[in-house]
Motif scaffolding. Sequence first.
Motif, PDB file in Angstrom:
ATOM      1  N   ALA A 153      39.914  42.895  35.356  1.00 53.56           N
ATOM      2  CA  ALA A 153      40.231  42.161  36.578  1.00 53.56           C
ATOM      3  C   ALA A 153      39.013  41.290  36.916  1.00 53.56           C
ATOM      4  O   ALA A 153      38.035  41.266  36.162  1.00 53.56           O
ATOM      5  CB  ALA A 153      40.551  43.140  37.705  1.00 53.56           C
ATOM      6  N   ALA A 154      39.059  40.586  38.021  1.00 53.49           N
ATOM      7  CA  ALA A 154      37.934  39.739  38.446  1.00 53.49           C
ATOM      8  C   ALA A 154      36.873  40.643  39.075  1.00 53.49           C
ATOM      9  O   ALA A 154      36.778  40.773  40.285  1.00 53.49           O
ATOM     10  CB  ALA A 154      38.405  38.670  39.426  1.00 53.49           C
ATOM     11  N   CYS A 155      36.083  41.261  38.241  1.00 55.75           N
ATOM     12  CA  CYS A 155      35.159  42.318  38.666  1.00 55.75           C
ATOM     13  C   CYS A 155      33.862  41.754  39.233  1.00 55.75           C
ATOM     14  O   CYS A 155      33.383  40.716  38.799  1.00 55.75           O
ATOM     15  CB  CYS A 155      34.843  43.215  37.482  1.00 55.75           C
ATOM     16  SG  CYS A 155      36.330  43.956  36.798  1.00 55.75           S
ATOM     17  N   LYS A 174      49.986  34.485  44.680  1.00 58.19           N
ATOM     18  CA  LYS A 174      48.760  33.768  45.017  1.00 58.19           C
ATOM     19  C   LYS A 174      47.596  34.750  45.118  1.00 58.19           C
ATOM     20  O   LYS A 174      46.444  34.397  44.911  1.00 58.19           O
ATOM     21  CB  LYS A 174      48.939  33.034  46.353  1.00 58.19           C
ATOM     22  CG  LYS A 174      49.852  31.843  46.263  1.00 58.19           C
ATOM     23  CD  LYS A 174      49.872  31.099  47.581  1.00 58.19           C
ATOM     24  CE  LYS A 174      50.472  29.766  47.489  1.00 58.19           C
ATOM     25  NZ  LYS A 174      51.802  29.526  47.560  1.00 58.19           N
ATOM     26  N   ARG A 175      47.944  36.011  45.455  1.00 60.90           N
ATOM     27  CA  ARG A 175      46.899  37.016  45.652  1.00 60.90           C
ATOM     28  C   ARG A 175      47.411  38.390  45.226  1.00 60.90           C
ATOM     29  O   ARG A 175      48.362  38.907  45.806  1.00 60.90           O
ATOM     30  CB  ARG A 175      46.496  37.071  47.120  1.00 60.90           C
ATOM     31  CG  ARG A 175      45.368  38.028  47.404  1.00 60.90           C
ATOM     32  CD  ARG A 175      45.011  38.028  48.901  1.00 60.90           C
ATOM     33  NE  ARG A 175      43.821  38.799  49.150  1.00 60.90           N
ATOM     34  CZ  ARG A 175      43.801  40.118  49.296  1.00 60.90           C
ATOM     35  NH1 ARG A 175      44.912  40.802  49.237  1.00 60.90           N
ATOM     36  NH2 ARG A 175      42.659  40.744  49.522  1.00 60.90           N
ATOM     37  N   THR A 176      46.802  38.949  44.187  1.00 54.50           N
ATOM     38  CA  THR A 176      47.106  40.313  43.764  1.00 54.50           C
ATOM     39  C   THR A 176      45.797  41.049  43.515  1.00 54.50           C
ATOM     40  O   THR A 176      44.942  40.571  42.779  1.00 54.50           O
ATOM     41  CB  THR A 176      47.963  40.337  42.482  1.00 54.50           C
ATOM     42  OG1 THR A 176      49.230  39.748  42.751  1.00 54.50           O
ATOM     43  CG2 THR A 176      48.187  41.769  42.002  1.00 54.50           C
ATOM     44  N   TRP A 177      45.677  42.197  44.149  1.00 55.63           N
ATOM     45  CA  TRP A 177      44.524  43.077  43.954  1.00 55.63           C
ATOM     46  C   TRP A 177      45.017  44.419  43.427  1.00 55.63           C
ATOM     47  O   TRP A 177      46.136  44.841  43.725  1.00 55.63           O
ATOM     48  CB  TRP A 177      43.792  43.303  45.276  1.00 55.63           C
ATOM     49  CG  TRP A 177      42.844  42.196  45.619  1.00 55.63           C
ATOM     50  CD1 TRP A 177      43.153  40.909  45.934  1.00 55.63           C
ATOM     51  CD2 TRP A 177      41.427  42.292  45.674  1.00 55.63           C
ATOM     52  NE1 TRP A 177      42.015  40.190  46.188  1.00 55.63           N
ATOM     53  CE2 TRP A 177      40.933  41.018  46.041  1.00 55.63           C
ATOM     54  CE3 TRP A 177      40.530  43.326  45.466  1.00 55.63           C
ATOM     55  CZ2 TRP A 177      39.585  40.762  46.182  1.00 55.63           C
ATOM     56  CZ3 TRP A 177      39.176  43.066  45.620  1.00 55.63           C
ATOM     57  CH2 TRP A 177      38.716  41.789  45.970  1.00 55.63           C
ATOM     58  N   SER A 197      43.871  33.446  45.355  1.00 52.52           N
ATOM     59  CA  SER A 197      43.742  32.048  45.816  1.00 52.52           C
ATOM     60  C   SER A 197      43.103  31.143  44.770  1.00 52.52           C
ATOM     61  O   SER A 197      42.134  30.452  45.035  1.00 52.52           O
ATOM     62  CB  SER A 197      42.941  32.004  47.112  1.00 52.52           C
ATOM     63  OG  SER A 197      43.572  32.786  48.092  1.00 52.52           O
ATOM     64  N   GLY A 198      43.642  31.160  43.574  1.00 52.97           N
ATOM     65  CA  GLY A 198      43.150  30.291  42.515  1.00 52.97           C
ATOM     66  C   GLY A 198      42.123  30.925  41.600  1.00 52.97           C
ATOM     67  O   GLY A 198      41.896  30.441  40.501  1.00 52.97           O
TER      68      GLY A 198
END
Length: 172
Positions: free
Chosen positions: A46-48, A129-132, A149-150
Amino acid sequence: MRKILGLCLVMGLGLSGCATTSGLSAQTAISGFDGKKHVRIAPHGAACTSMICPAIGAIWIEDAPNMVGLNFEVVNDIRAINSAELNIDGEIIKLTNTNLTNFNTNIGVSSAKVYTTDFAVIDKIINSKRTWVRLNTSKGYVEAAIVDSGKDSKAFHALKRFKNQVEITQKK
């Protein structure tokens, strides 16, 4: 001349280091046992923002075409994964699994657990648009954005490749 070489090196590292679209491909295999097809993609990060990071992979089996197994890993640590949650554009999806966590110390260190859910969750993530993701572990929560958001992640693009491979496999 040194300044130009230095600038090119920095730009090259910056561009290659930020690439989130790279990663492993989804693979289709056919069971020798019953001839059924399945598609897998290994977990991708993920975006860690720290070394201890959630990663997500997926498994699809022809026998249950509307279901998907989401393979969650905690990278760089050994800890039990108790539950997983996804926040997809404000909708919280709680995933549960009573099986034990798998621990891997062969290559690096990680803990992994598969959660079965509706395949529509993949579409929701890809179109969000937003998943965590948040993993409740024996050492506390581990969470990170899949897309926000991108800002995307390797996991986000891996799920896209996975869905594409499932669609190709279903047509064959």
